[in-house]
Design a protein around this motif. Structure first.
Motif, PDB file in Angstrom:
ATOM      1  N   PHE A 172      38.043  13.849  51.334  1.00 30.56           N
ATOM      2  CA  PHE A 172      37.104  14.536  50.233  1.00 30.56           C
ATOM      3  C   PHE A 172      36.447  13.362  49.436  1.00 30.56           C
ATOM      4  O   PHE A 172      35.397  13.590  49.061  1.00 30.56           O
ATOM      5  CB  PHE A 172      38.224  15.442  49.506  1.00 30.56           C
TER       6      PHE A 172
ATOM      7  N   ASN B 246      37.386  20.662  50.557  1.00 32.44           N
ATOM      8  CA  ASN B 246      37.912  21.141  48.934  1.00 32.44           C
ATOM      9  C   ASN B 246      37.090  22.174  48.617  1.00 32.44           C
ATOM     10  O   ASN B 246      35.971  21.927  47.789  1.00 32.44           O
ATOM     11  CB  ASN B 246      38.023  20.084  48.221  1.00 32.44           C
TER      12      ASN B 246
ATOM     13  N   ASN C 190      37.108  24.251  46.313  1.00 36.98           N
ATOM     14  CA  ASN C 190      37.121  24.697  45.020  1.00 36.98           C
ATOM     15  C   ASN C 190      36.878  23.285  43.937  1.00 36.98           C
ATOM     16  O   ASN C 190      36.720  23.578  42.943  1.00 36.98           O
ATOM     17  CB  ASN C 190      38.723  24.838  44.372  1.00 36.98           C
ATOM     18  N   SER C 191      36.063  22.531  44.622  1.00 32.72           N
ATOM     19  CA  SER C 191      35.531  21.284  44.010  1.00 32.72           C
ATOM     20  C   SER C 191      34.357  21.587  43.062  1.00 32.72           C
ATOM     21  O   SER C 191      33.087  21.828  43.527  1.00 32.72           O
ATOM     22  CB  SER C 191      35.151  20.188  44.802  1.00 32.72           C
TER      23      SER C 191
END
Length: 167
Positions: free
Chosen positions: A6, A47, A49-50
Motif C-alpha cells: 500500500f 486499503n 479505507n485510505s
C-alpha cells in the motif's frame, strides 16, 4: 510493482501527481496523470479505507484520468468522512475556483485556515473574495497571506494587489 505494498503505491501516486502538476509538457502530462490514477487505484485495492489514496485518485480523475464529476464525488466522499481533510478541501476549493463557484471555494479555504493556516491558502481565499467583489475581505486575506509568506516577491505582488483593490 515488484514490492506491491500500500505505502509504495500511495507514494508512487503522490510522486506522479507532483510530476503532472509541475510539468509544462502537455504531451507528458496525460501519461503522468494516468500513472498517478493507476497507482492510487492499486493503493485503494490494498486499503479501501485510505482517504489519502481516494483524494489522490479524485484529483487525478478531475485532471483527466477519468470523469471530473467522478473525481469530485470521490473528494466529497473524503470530506464527508473527514470534514477537516486538508488535501481534499484544498482541491475542492481550487476546483470550485476554476468553475467560478467562489462561495464554495471560500468555505473550503476557511475550513483549512481554521486547521492549518498558511500563506498559500490565504492567497486563494483572498482571490476568491476578490472574484466575489468582497474587497475588504480580499484585502484582509491578502494582508494575512503577506504576513505568513516567506517569499519577498509574493509580498510585493500582494502589495500591488491591495493597492489595486483600494482604488
Amino acid at each position: 510493482e515488484k514490492e506491491t505494498k500500500f505505502d509504495n503505491w500511495l507514494i508512487a501516486g503522490d510522486r506522479f501527481t507532483d510530476a503532472y502538476q509541475n510539468t509544462q509538457d502537455s504531451l507528458t502530462q496525460p501519461a503522468l496523470v494516468q500513472k498517478a490514477s493507476n497507482a492510487y487505484q492499486k493503493a485503494i485495492e490494498l486499503n479501501k479505507n485510505s482517504l489519502d489514496a481516494k483524494t489522490g485518485l479524485g484529483v487525478a480523475y478531475v485532471n483527466g484520468a477519468g470523469s471530473p464529476m467522478q473525481g469530485i464525488q470521490l473528494l466529497l466522499g473524503v470530506v464527508k468522512e473527514d470534514p477537516k481533510n486538508i488535501k481534499a478541501n484544498l482541491n475542492l476549493g481550487l476546483f470550485s475556483m476554476k468553475s467560478g463557484q467562489f462561495d464554495k471555494a471560500i468555505d473550503r479555504f476557511k475550513t483549512i485556515i481554521a486547521i492549518k493556516p498558511n500563506a498559500e491558502v490565504w492567497f486563494y481565499l483572498a482571490s476568491s473574495y476578490e472574484n466575489k467583489g468582497m474587497v475588504d475581505d480580499a484585502v484582509s486575506a491578502y494582508q494575512k497571506c503577506k504576513e505568513l509568506a516567506a517569499d519577498p516577491s509574493l509580498g510585493q505582488f500582494v502589495d500591488r494587489k491591495i493597492k489595486e483593490l483600494k482604488k
